[in-house]
Scaffold this active site. Structure first.
Site, short mmCIF file in Angstrom:
data_model
loop_
_atom_site.label_atom_id
_atom_site.label_comp_id
_atom_site.label_asym_id
_atom_site.label_seq_id
_atom_site.Cartn_x
_atom_site.Cartn_y
_atom_site.Cartn_z
N ASP A 90 -2.20 -24.64 28.65
CA ASP A 90 -2.00 -25.32 29.94
C ASP A 90 -2.55 -24.49 31.09
O ASP A 90 -3.24 -24.99 31.98
CB ASP A 90 -0.52 -25.59 30.17
N SER A 111 2.49 -30.51 34.78
CA SER A 111 2.76 -30.32 36.20
C SER A 111 3.25 -28.90 36.48
O SER A 111 2.99 -28.34 37.55
CB SER A 111 3.80 -31.33 36.69
N SER A 162 9.04 -27.70 49.25
CA SER A 162 8.48 -28.70 48.34
C SER A 162 8.61 -30.08 48.95
O SER A 162 9.73 -30.54 49.23
CB SER A 162 9.20 -28.69 46.99
#
Length: 375
Positions: free
Chosen positions: A165, A120, A61
């Protein structure tokens, strides 16, 4: 993607991305089998990937600087924590659905703001899902992607999200909002190209800390489920507006307010869709504002920063404004004339400064497309 090359010393086999989302209207209706109207935003989470040498998923990440190795033994809920759980949950959910996802090396980058209520987490889950389906040649219809991604978040991560979502992140179309029936899964792509009407959707990130957000979200959901059971309903979606007064008379005062929000919010979604179908974009403004009042007074999920942003945007000329997302912080939407966006944002910034709040950030939201392969 340079991050993949820097971490793994080779080029990726492909690059995939999935967007964050804004919910135009329909808050806390999804887990009540109701209606929602989200649209994808241009901010995206991007995953570069290639097949791995060993039987594991190695994930880097850029945002945290961490590298996490996920083994087959980790494909059980609770084995992986933090952001990497959203990655591990995807192969777990695919296996649970009868697929054999490939082992991959992955590098993840994102410009979807964390903690802003722009989903997110779904962007991350759905971008990883896109990479696994594509590189694995998995026979998984795009219509089934939201359910797999939701299962990863619900059952592996333990996040009690509805289907909205993941549906928005995988299925939205550019220039459209997605009218979604959260019970049947039926959806309609409703035109929402604001520039054609000289309008803009201002998204103001309040940057308010999400104190108690998780516990309060769970409490609201439990209250709705308890109310439905008391009223003998499968879900609050089945309570008609005309039956609301009688139903509320059977509930305690707080629960009655929660129910009233859900029932009236579903009605507002349906009315918003009708106005957009007819091209009356500014006509949705009062519905957005009424939605906010319901979240503030009946569902009690707003905070002073959020209320200040809404009140100031309206005073500065917005056609309508409301909080978007689960509540207790996050973002506010304001429908404004295109040439007024900066002026309205400046007014909100000044109001925050006067009250000693952390300065907000903002951007213009354009309805974007769902998960896709970029390269």
């Amino acid at each position: 993607m340079k991050e993949f090359h820097e971490r793994f010393g080779m080029e990726p086999a492909g690059v995939w991305s999935a967007p964050g989302r804004v919910n135009l209207i329909g808050e806390h209706t999804d887990y009540n089998d109701g209606f929602v109207l989200p649209f994808a935003i241009p901010m995206r989470t991007t995953v570069a990937a290639r097949p791995a040498d060993g039987p594991f998923w190695t994930v880097y990440s850029r945002e945290t600087g961490e590298t996490v190795v996920i083994s087959e033994a980790d494909l059980r809920p609770g084995a992986v924590n933090g952001w990497a759980a959203y990655v591990a949950g995807v192969p777990w959910a695919l296996r649970a659905a009868g697929h054999r996802p490939p082992f991959l090396d992955l590098a993840i980058t994102s410009d979807v703001p964390l903690g802003a209520g722009l989903s997110s987490s779904a962007a991350l889950t759905c971008a990883v899902l896109a990479a696994l389906v594509d590189l694995g040649g998995l026979d998984l219809s795009r219509d089934d992607w939201p359910a797999v991604a939701q299962r990863a978040e619900n059952s592996y991560v333990g996040a009690p999200t509805g289907i909205m979502d993941q549906s928005a992140s995988t299925l939205c179309r550019p220039g459209h909002a997605m009218f979604l029936d959260c019970r049947s899964g039926d959806r309609e792509h409703v035109p929402f190209a604001l520039a054609e009407h000289d309008l803009a959707m201002l998204v103001i990130d309040s940057r308010a800390p999400h104190s108690h957000a998780d516990g309060e979200y769970a409490a609201r959901r439990a209250s709705c489920e308890s109310a439905a059971q008391t009223l003998g309903l499968r879900a609050l979606r089945d309570l008609a507006a005309e039956d609301l007064p009688a139903a509320c008379g059977r509930l305690d005062e707080v629960t009655a307010r929660r129910v009233r929000h859900v029932v009236t919010e579903n009605a507002r979604v349906l009315e918003t869709v009708e106005k957009l179908r007819g091209g009356s974009v500014t006509g949705i403004g009062p519905l957005l504002t009424a939605s906010h009042a319901s979240m503030r007074d009946d569902y009690e999920i707003t905070v002073p920063e959020i209320d200040t942003a809404v009140e100031t945007a309206l005073a500065a000329g917005a056609y309508g404004a409301r909080m978007t997302g689960g509540g207790f912080g996050g973002c506010v939407l304001a429908l404004v004339d295109a040439d007024a966006a900066e002026r309205v944002a400046d007014a909100v910034t000044a109001a925050f400064a006067e009250r000693g709040f952390t300065a907000p950030t903002w951007f213009r939201a354009v309805a974007a497309g769902g998960a896709t392969r970029e390269a």
